[in-house]
Design a protein around this motif. Structure first.
Motif, PDB file in Angstrom:
ATOM      1  N   LEU A 282       3.718 -32.439 -14.826  1.00  0.00           N
ATOM      2  CA  LEU A 282       4.839 -32.049 -15.677  1.00  0.00           C
ATOM      3  C   LEU A 282       5.605 -30.937 -14.964  1.00  0.00           C
ATOM      4  CD1 LEU A 282       3.290 -31.905 -19.269  1.00  0.00           C
ATOM      5  CD2 LEU A 282       4.934 -33.561 -18.412  1.00  0.00           C
ATOM      6  N   PRO A 283       6.915 -30.833 -15.195  1.00  0.00           N
ATOM      7  CA  PRO A 283       7.685 -29.790 -14.518  1.00  0.00           C
ATOM      8  C   PRO A 283       7.235 -28.377 -14.870  1.00  0.00           C
ATOM      9  CG  PRO A 283       9.142 -31.461 -15.429  1.00  0.00           C
ATOM     10  CD  PRO A 283       7.774 -31.742 -15.963  1.00  0.00           C
ATOM     11  N   SER A 284       6.905 -28.160 -16.151  1.00  0.00           N
ATOM     12  CA  SER A 284       6.547 -26.804 -16.562  1.00  0.00           C
ATOM     13  C   SER A 284       5.457 -26.828 -17.628  1.00  0.00           C
ATOM     14  CB  SER A 284       7.793 -26.069 -17.087  1.00  0.00           C
ATOM     15  OG  SER A 284       7.478 -24.732 -17.412  1.00  0.00           O
ATOM     16  N   PRO A 285       4.227 -27.206 -17.252  1.00  0.00           N
ATOM     17  CA  PRO A 285       3.139 -27.263 -18.235  1.00  0.00           C
ATOM     18  C   PRO A 285       2.709 -25.862 -18.661  1.00  0.00           C
ATOM     19  CG  PRO A 285       2.273 -27.616 -16.037  1.00  0.00           C
ATOM     20  CD  PRO A 285       3.770 -27.544 -15.898  1.00  0.00           C
ATOM     21  N   SER A 286       2.288 -25.746 -19.898  1.00  0.00           N
ATOM     22  CA  SER A 286       1.784 -24.452 -20.365  1.00  0.00           C
ATOM     23  C   SER A 286       0.409 -24.190 -19.766  1.00  0.00           C
ATOM     24  CB  SER A 286       1.690 -24.451 -21.890  1.00  0.00           C
ATOM     25  OG  SER A 286       0.652 -25.313 -22.327  1.00  0.00           O
ATOM     26  N   LEU A 287      -0.018 -22.937 -19.820  1.00  0.00           N
ATOM     27  CA  LEU A 287      -1.337 -22.585 -19.307  1.00  0.00           C
ATOM     28  C   LEU A 287      -2.423 -23.301 -20.097  1.00  0.00           C
ATOM     29  CD1 LEU A 287      -2.304 -20.803 -17.007  1.00  0.00           C
ATOM     30  CD2 LEU A 287      -2.628 -18.931 -18.642  1.00  0.00           C
ATOM     31  N   THR A 288      -2.217 -23.414 -21.409  1.00  0.00           N
ATOM     32  CA  THR A 288      -3.197 -24.117 -22.260  1.00  0.00           C
ATOM     33  C   THR A 288      -3.316 -25.578 -21.863  1.00  0.00           C
ATOM     34  OG1 THR A 288      -2.739 -22.632 -24.117  1.00  0.00           O
ATOM     35  CG2 THR A 288      -3.773 -24.746 -24.635  1.00  0.00           C
ATOM     36  N   GLU A 289      -2.178 -26.230 -21.614  1.00  0.00           N
ATOM     37  CA  GLU A 289      -2.203 -27.639 -21.198  1.00  0.00           C
ATOM     38  C   GLU A 289      -2.955 -27.807 -19.895  1.00  0.00           C
ATOM     39  OE1 GLU A 289       1.950 -29.458 -23.032  1.00  0.00           O
ATOM     40  OE2 GLU A 289       2.007 -28.287 -21.183  1.00  0.00           O
ATOM     41  N   GLN A 290      -2.791 -26.872 -18.978  1.00  0.00           N
ATOM     42  CA  GLN A 290      -3.460 -26.973 -17.685  1.00  0.00           C
ATOM     43  C   GLN A 290      -4.961 -26.724 -17.803  1.00  0.00           C
ATOM     44  OE1 GLN A 290      -0.603 -25.489 -14.269  1.00  0.00           O
ATOM     45  NE2 GLN A 290      -0.163 -24.298 -16.103  1.00  0.00           N
ATOM     46  N   TYR A 291      -5.352 -25.758 -18.643  1.00  0.00           N
ATOM     47  CA  TYR A 291      -6.780 -25.504 -18.853  1.00  0.00           C
ATOM     48  C   TYR A 291      -7.437 -26.687 -19.577  1.00  0.00           C
ATOM     49  CZ  TYR A 291      -7.231 -20.732 -17.108  1.00  0.00           C
ATOM     50  OH  TYR A 291      -7.307 -19.634 -16.284  1.00  0.00           O
ATOM     51  N   ASP A 292      -6.745 -27.253 -20.547  1.00  0.00           N
ATOM     52  CA  ASP A 292      -7.278 -28.437 -21.242  1.00  0.00           C
ATOM     53  C   ASP A 292      -7.476 -29.579 -20.264  1.00  0.00           C
ATOM     54  OD1 ASP A 292      -7.313 -27.117 -23.642  1.00  0.00           O
ATOM     55  OD2 ASP A 292      -5.456 -28.011 -24.412  1.00  0.00           O
ATOM     56  N   TYR A 293      -6.502 -29.760 -19.382  1.00  0.00           N
ATOM     57  CA  TYR A 293      -6.576 -30.815 -18.372  1.00  0.00           C
ATOM     58  C   TYR A 293      -7.774 -30.583 -17.452  1.00  0.00           C
ATOM     59  CZ  TYR A 293      -4.742 -34.102 -14.864  1.00  0.00           C
ATOM     60  OH  TYR A 293      -4.576 -35.160 -13.997  1.00  0.00           O
ATOM     61  N   ALA A 294      -7.957 -29.340 -17.038  1.00  0.00           N
ATOM     62  CA  ALA A 294      -9.078 -29.016 -16.144  1.00  0.00           C
ATOM     63  C   ALA A 294     -10.417 -29.271 -16.821  1.00  0.00           C
ATOM     64  CB  ALA A 294      -8.979 -27.555 -15.703  1.00  0.00           C
ATOM     65  N   ASN A 295     -10.540 -28.851 -18.069  1.00  0.00           N
ATOM     66  CA  ASN A 295     -11.802 -29.042 -18.796  1.00  0.00           C
ATOM     67  C   ASN A 295     -12.086 -30.514 -19.042  1.00  0.00           C
ATOM     68  OD1 ASN A 295     -12.569 -26.313 -19.053  1.00  0.00           O
ATOM     69  ND2 ASN A 295     -11.140 -26.019 -20.749  1.00  0.00           N
ATOM     70  N   GLU A 296     -11.058 -31.255 -19.377  1.00  0.00           N
ATOM     71  CA  GLU A 296     -11.249 -32.675 -19.686  1.00  0.00           C
ATOM     72  C   GLU A 296     -11.660 -33.470 -18.461  1.00  0.00           C
ATOM     73  OE1 GLU A 296      -8.618 -36.427 -21.333  1.00  0.00           O
ATOM     74  OE2 GLU A 296      -8.277 -34.424 -22.146  1.00  0.00           O
ATOM     75  N   HIS A 297     -11.151 -33.054 -17.285  1.00  0.00           N
ATOM     76  CA  HIS A 297     -11.422 -33.828 -16.076  1.00  0.00           C
ATOM     77  C   HIS A 297     -12.505 -33.216 -15.198  1.00  0.00           C
ATOM     78  CE1 HIS A 297      -7.279 -34.830 -17.333  1.00  0.00           C
ATOM     79  NE2 HIS A 297      -7.686 -36.043 -17.053  1.00  0.00           N
ATOM     80  N   GLY A 298     -13.118 -32.157 -15.682  1.00  0.00           N
ATOM     81  CA  GLY A 298     -14.271 -31.615 -14.987  1.00  0.00           C
ATOM     82  C   GLY A 298     -13.977 -30.825 -13.728  1.00  0.00           C
ATOM     83  N   TYR A 299     -12.810 -30.222 -13.635  1.00  0.00           N
ATOM     84  CA  TYR A 299     -12.502 -29.405 -12.456  1.00  0.00           C
ATOM     85  C   TYR A 299     -13.288 -28.093 -12.505  1.00  0.00           C
ATOM     86  CZ  TYR A 299      -8.632 -32.436 -11.202  1.00  0.00           C
ATOM     87  OH  TYR A 299      -7.875 -33.514 -10.813  1.00  0.00           O
ATOM     88  N   LYS A 300     -13.942 -27.771 -11.404  1.00  0.00           N
ATOM     89  CA  LYS A 300     -14.694 -26.518 -11.311  1.00  0.00           C
ATOM     90  C   LYS A 300     -13.883 -25.420 -10.635  1.00  0.00           C
ATOM     91  CE  LYS A 300     -19.178 -28.854 -11.098  1.00  0.00           C
ATOM     92  NZ  LYS A 300     -20.399 -29.072 -10.283  1.00  0.00           N
ATOM     93  N   TRP A 301     -12.820 -25.808  -9.935  1.00  0.00           N
ATOM     94  CA  TRP A 301     -12.028 -24.832  -9.179  1.00  0.00           C
ATOM     95  C   TRP A 301     -10.552 -24.951  -9.538  1.00  0.00           C
ATOM     96  CZ3 TRP A 301     -14.612 -21.277  -6.384  1.00  0.00           C
ATOM     97  CH2 TRP A 301     -15.943 -21.563  -6.056  1.00  0.00           C
ATOM     98  N   LEU A 302      -9.934 -23.818  -9.839  1.00  0.00           N
ATOM     99  CA  LEU A 302      -8.503 -23.761 -10.101  1.00  0.00           C
ATOM    100  C   LEU A 302      -7.844 -22.869  -9.053  1.00  0.00           C
ATOM    101  CD1 LEU A 302      -8.238 -23.207 -13.982  1.00  0.00           C
ATOM    102  CD2 LEU A 302      -8.474 -25.355 -12.723  1.00  0.00           C
ATOM    103  N   VAL A 303      -6.697 -23.287  -8.586  1.00  0.00           N
ATOM    104  CA  VAL A 303      -5.835 -22.423  -7.781  1.00  0.00           C
ATOM    105  C   VAL A 303      -4.669 -22.040  -8.684  1.00  0.00           C
ATOM    106  CG1 VAL A 303      -4.237 -22.299  -5.833  1.00  0.00           C
ATOM    107  CG2 VAL A 303      -6.471 -23.380  -5.548  1.00  0.00           C
TER     108      VAL A 303
END
Length: 334
Positions: free
Chosen positions: A259-280
């Motif tokens: 998305l052009p401008s996702p919210s921080l909440t949307e990005q954290y939800d995405y990370a949790n749902e897809h099992g990402y252990k590392w965020l940049v």
């Protein structure tokens, strides 16, 4: 469906598949109820299919719907009331079978043929319970059949994320199938004495399955997958894309929320749902102040400042240390 599940499970992908089902009579009723005209349906269906590869009610599906809604309104010039009704179907009438069928029955009560279609899907679900497949089945009421001759129940099977599959939860379309009784009936010889049998079939993308199975069997020394996120700065889409590309060039699995401008909440939800252990995490201030980024470990919550130029090196060394640790543990076990 059982045949596909057995094949997928036999390749080592237990619980990594999802089955989306629909009925031609339900789709026809939804077109009428929502007000999508006959000449518009092909183009509308093509747009709606952009969300079909993600699980109903998932955060990724909801993110995709933002783009789909915009295109329905601005690209196809549908009336807002029509798009609102399609969104009602997407948000309320899709999902796990029991609840979705109940809502479909209530919402489409004025369409006589829908009741029989829902009964057919409910019966199918009861059979899938016997084989313990029902937990992987979703109603996808806006899903259009791949083959025009699927006039009753039809389905699509997606292989979900594993170590070798896309870092997005949007699955790989592995199989399509459905009932084609009407096609058989149309070509059934009138001279044959006994009645026309029921007919159901499935097409499986075996080449995809073979490639994925081979990739899955290859050892993964690190399991590192990175989600590149932004905070403020209007979304920093270009910067996120650039960093992801740099990580790909360094053989690091990476992705970003599309998305052009996702919210921080949307990005954290995405990370949790897809099992990402590392965020940049990137911010405009950090990039301007020294071209630094922050690396966050989602398990330990530890945050570390890393120069953007050293980002690939950071994850490469991290992957090496994790791989060495796994090898030592394997040796000790032996």
């Amino acid at each position: 469906m059982k045949v596909v599940v057995d094949i997928v499970s036999g390749c080592g992908f237990d619980d990594m598949y999802e089955i989306h089902i629909n009925h031609a009579s339900i789709l026809e009723a939804i077109w009428s109820w929502s007000g999508v005209k006959i000449h518009e349906r092909k183009d509308v269906a093509k747009l709606l299919s952009l969300g079909g590869c993600a699980p109903p009610q998932s955060s990724e599906r909801k993110l995709r719907w933002v783009h789909i809604r915009q295109q329905l309104l601005q690209g196809l010039k549908l009336q807002e009331s029509v798009v609102d009704r399609l969104q009602t179907v997407e948000r309320r009438w899709n999902g796990h079978t029991d609840l979705a069928l109940s809502r479909l029955r209530g919402g489409l009560a004025d369409y006589p043929r829908v009741s029989a279609a829902i009964d057919e899907l409910a019966a199918l679900q009861s059979y899938l319970r016997v084989w313990d497949i029902y937990k992987h089945v979703y109603i996808d009421a806006l899903m259009v059949p791949v083959e025009e001759y699927h006039k009753r129940v039809y389905f699509q099977v997606y292989l979900r994320k594993g170590s070798c599959v896309s870092t997005s939860s949007a699955g790989m379309l592995l199989a399509v199938g459905g009932r084609y009784d009407s096609l058989v009936q149309e070509h059934w010889p009138r001279t044959v004495a006994f009645s026309v049998p029921g007919a159901v079939g499935v097409s499986i993308a075996l080449e995809k399955l073979i490639l994925v199975t081979v990739a899955e069997s290859e050892p993964d020394s690190s399991g590192i997958e990175v989600l590149v996120c932004s905070k403020g700065g209007g979304g920093l889409l270009r910067e996120r894309m650039e960093i992801v590309s740099e990580l790909w060039d360094g053989n690091i699995k990476a992705d970003f929320v599309h998305l052009p401008s996702p919210s921080l909440t949307e990005q954290y939800d995405y990370a949790n749902e897809h099992g990402y252990k590392w965020l940049v995490m990137i911010t405009e201030a950090d990039l301007e102040g020294g071209n630094n980024v922050k690396v966050r470990n989602m398990e330990t919550r530890k945050v570390e400042a890393v120069s953007r130029e050293d980002l690939v090196k950071f994850f490469t060394e991290l992957a090496g240390s994790i791989g060495n640790k796994k090898n030592r543990n394997h040796t000790n076990t032996k």
